[in-house]
Design a protein around this motif. Structure first.
Motif, mmCIF file in Angstrom:
data_model
loop_
_atom_site.group_PDB
_atom_site.id
_atom_site.type_symbol
_atom_site.label_atom_id
_atom_site.label_comp_id
_atom_site.label_asym_id
_atom_site.label_seq_id
_atom_site.Cartn_x
_atom_site.Cartn_y
_atom_site.Cartn_z
ATOM 1 N N ALA A 106 0.929 -1.285 0.047
ATOM 2 C CA ALA A 106 0.067 0.121 -0.044
ATOM 3 C C ALA A 106 0.811 1.123 0.074
ATOM 4 O O ALA A 106 2.026 1.371 0.670
ATOM 5 N N ARG A 107 0.422 2.198 -0.589
ATOM 6 C CA ARG A 107 0.921 3.762 -0.732
ATOM 7 C C ARG A 107 0.998 4.375 0.742
ATOM 8 O O ARG A 107 2.074 4.637 1.088
ATOM 9 N N ARG A 108 -0.168 3.917 1.315
ATOM 10 C CA ARG A 108 -0.412 4.638 2.933
ATOM 11 C C ARG A 108 -0.724 3.479 3.696
ATOM 12 O O ARG A 108 -1.831 2.700 3.165
ATOM 13 N N VAL A 109 -0.403 3.502 4.817
ATOM 14 C CA VAL A 109 -1.257 2.586 6.065
ATOM 15 C C VAL A 109 -1.389 3.457 7.228
ATOM 16 O O VAL A 109 -0.925 4.273 7.548
ATOM 17 N N ILE A 110 -2.811 3.164 7.603
ATOM 18 C CA ILE A 110 -3.457 3.693 8.830
ATOM 19 C C ILE A 110 -3.733 2.488 9.707
ATOM 20 O O ILE A 110 -4.331 1.565 9.511
ATOM 21 N N TRP A 111 -2.946 2.614 10.978
ATOM 22 C CA TRP A 111 -3.331 1.662 12.227
ATOM 23 C C TRP A 111 -3.997 2.265 13.280
ATOM 24 O O TRP A 111 -3.484 3.356 13.732
ATOM 25 N N VAL A 112 -4.914 1.689 13.515
ATOM 26 C CA VAL A 112 -5.745 2.106 14.728
ATOM 27 C C VAL A 112 -5.634 1.161 15.772
ATOM 28 O O VAL A 112 -6.174 -0.096 15.767
ATOM 29 N N ALA A 113 -5.282 1.621 17.154
ATOM 30 C CA ALA A 113 -4.868 0.730 18.217
ATOM 31 C C ALA A 113 -5.438 1.356 19.532
ATOM 32 O O ALA A 113 -5.170 2.355 19.721
ATOM 33 N N GLY A 114 -6.130 0.306 20.233
ATOM 34 C CA GLY A 114 -6.479 0.881 21.685
ATOM 35 C C GLY A 114 -5.221 0.633 22.733
ATOM 36 O O GLY A 114 -4.242 0.162 22.510
ATOM 37 N N ALA A 115 -5.490 1.505 23.737
ATOM 38 C CA ALA A 115 -4.351 1.636 24.649
ATOM 39 C C ALA A 115 -3.877 0.290 25.261
ATOM 40 O O ALA A 115 -2.731 0.016 25.934
ATOM 41 N N GLN A 116 -4.874 -0.909 25.221
ATOM 42 C CA GLN A 116 -4.474 -2.016 25.862
ATOM 43 C C GLN A 116 -3.502 -2.628 25.193
ATOM 44 O O GLN A 116 -2.614 -3.745 25.444
ATOM 45 N N LYS A 117 -3.130 -2.227 23.938
ATOM 46 C CA LYS A 117 -2.079 -2.860 22.996
ATOM 47 C C LYS A 117 -0.776 -2.427 23.290
ATOM 48 O O LYS A 117 0.344 -3.046 22.522
ATOM 49 N N VAL A 118 -0.532 -1.502 24.038
ATOM 50 C CA VAL A 118 0.716 -0.801 24.320
ATOM 51 C C VAL A 118 1.587 -1.520 25.256
ATOM 52 O O VAL A 118 1.089 -1.791 26.389
ATOM 53 N N VAL A 119 2.690 -2.009 25.024
ATOM 54 C CA VAL A 119 3.592 -2.993 25.898
ATOM 55 C C VAL A 119 4.821 -2.575 25.823
ATOM 56 O O VAL A 119 5.352 -1.822 25.141
ATOM 57 N N PRO A 120 5.488 -3.249 26.960
ATOM 58 C CA PRO A 120 7.016 -2.591 27.242
ATOM 59 C C PRO A 120 7.780 -2.927 26.073
ATOM 60 O O PRO A 120 8.629 -1.927 25.767
ATOM 61 N N ASP A 121 7.837 -4.008 25.355
ATOM 62 C CA ASP A 121 9.040 -4.476 24.603
ATOM 63 C C ASP A 121 8.635 -5.466 23.641
ATOM 64 O O ASP A 121 7.284 -5.993 23.840
ATOM 65 N N LEU A 122 9.383 -5.793 22.974
ATOM 66 C CA LEU A 122 8.969 -6.809 21.699
ATOM 67 C C LEU A 122 8.710 -8.119 22.413
ATOM 68 O O LEU A 122 7.668 -8.966 21.655
ATOM 69 N N ASP A 123 9.431 -8.587 23.329
ATOM 70 C CA ASP A 123 9.080 -10.071 23.831
ATOM 71 C C ASP A 123 7.548 -9.952 24.443
ATOM 72 O O ASP A 123 7.126 -10.913 24.058
ATOM 73 N N THR A 124 7.377 -8.884 25.124
ATOM 74 C CA THR A 124 5.891 -8.708 25.778
ATOM 75 C C THR A 124 4.970 -8.664 24.520
ATOM 76 O O THR A 124 3.755 -9.274 24.576
ATOM 77 N N ALA A 125 5.375 -7.950 23.303
ATOM 78 C CA ALA A 125 4.563 -7.921 22.151
ATOM 79 C C ALA A 125 4.113 -9.376 21.667
ATOM 80 O O ALA A 125 3.000 -9.734 21.410
#
Length: 209
Positions: free
Chosen positions: A138-157
């Motif tokens: 895609a030429r552009r990407v829009i991602w929409v995410a709720g606050a519960q998806k924010v995590v400390p690091d990639l392992d936690t992700a």
């Protein structure tokens, strides 16, 4: 034989503290993303409408966040936008048709399964149909995410994907159609090379999984 859903860790359901969300937003900016932080789902829905134009083709990736928020309906059903799903008439139940359908739109709108504090995005998929436009199609990407998806690091992700997002999707599909799910592919987006190709809309509320 009864196949049981993977165990679900409810710790991933709660919203990240405000300071953690702000750190993630700053890190995303540093990695080349355009970032919007809004208070409510309705504000996110209104914002996405302003980020789209009537002359662009728009593909909505499969996402509970888009469905629940009404963003998917705004794009695919309102007639205000050139919805790839609506215009194609393709049977998106066919995996290969779905991949071809959304491979190279002008804009893809979707969500992620995790956002790290240092500004990385993690998205899992069974078939991978939405990952091609996210990565480069895609030429552009829009991602929409709720606050519960924010995590400390990639392992936690990655743990969030396997211990929360997958079990939730498994249960959703089982209830809806008697099907199950699995993690087939994971896309990790580190940064964007093109200015503002990727836009992340972070919502201080929880939505989706």
């Amino acid at each position: 034989m009864t196949v049981q859903a993977p165990p679900l860790d409810p710790a991933f359901a709660g919203p990240a503290p405000a300071e953690q969300l702000e750190r993630a937003a700053k890190s995303l900016l540093d990695r080349g993303f355009a970032v919007h932080v809004v208070d409510t789902v309705e504000q996110a829905r209104a914002l996405v409408r302003t980020l789209l134009t009537a002359d662009e083709t728009v593909f909505t990736a499969s996402s509970e966040t888009l469905r629940i928020s009404g963003i998917a309906a705004d794009i695919d059903e309102s007639g205000d936008y050139r919805s790839v799903r609506r215009e194609s008439g393709a049977d998106v139940r066919d995996v290969h048709a779905a991949i071809r359908l959304g491979a190279t739109p002008d804009v893809v709108v979707g969500s992620v399964h995790a956002v790290t504090e240092d500004g990385r995005l993690a998205i899992a998929s069974a078939s991978g149909s939405q990952l091609a436009p996210y990565a480069s199609g895609a030429r552009r990407v829009i991602w929409v995410a709720g606050a519960q998806k924010v995590v400390p690091d990639l392992d936690t992700a990655l743990r969030r994907i396997h211990e929360y997002s997958l079990p939730k999707e498994w249960r959703r599909l089982d209830e809806l159609a008697g099907q199950t799910s699995f993690v087939g592919k994971i896309l990790i987006v580190e940064r964007e090379a093109l200015p503002e190709r990727g836009t992340v809309v972070l919502i201080r509320e929880t939505i989706g999984f």
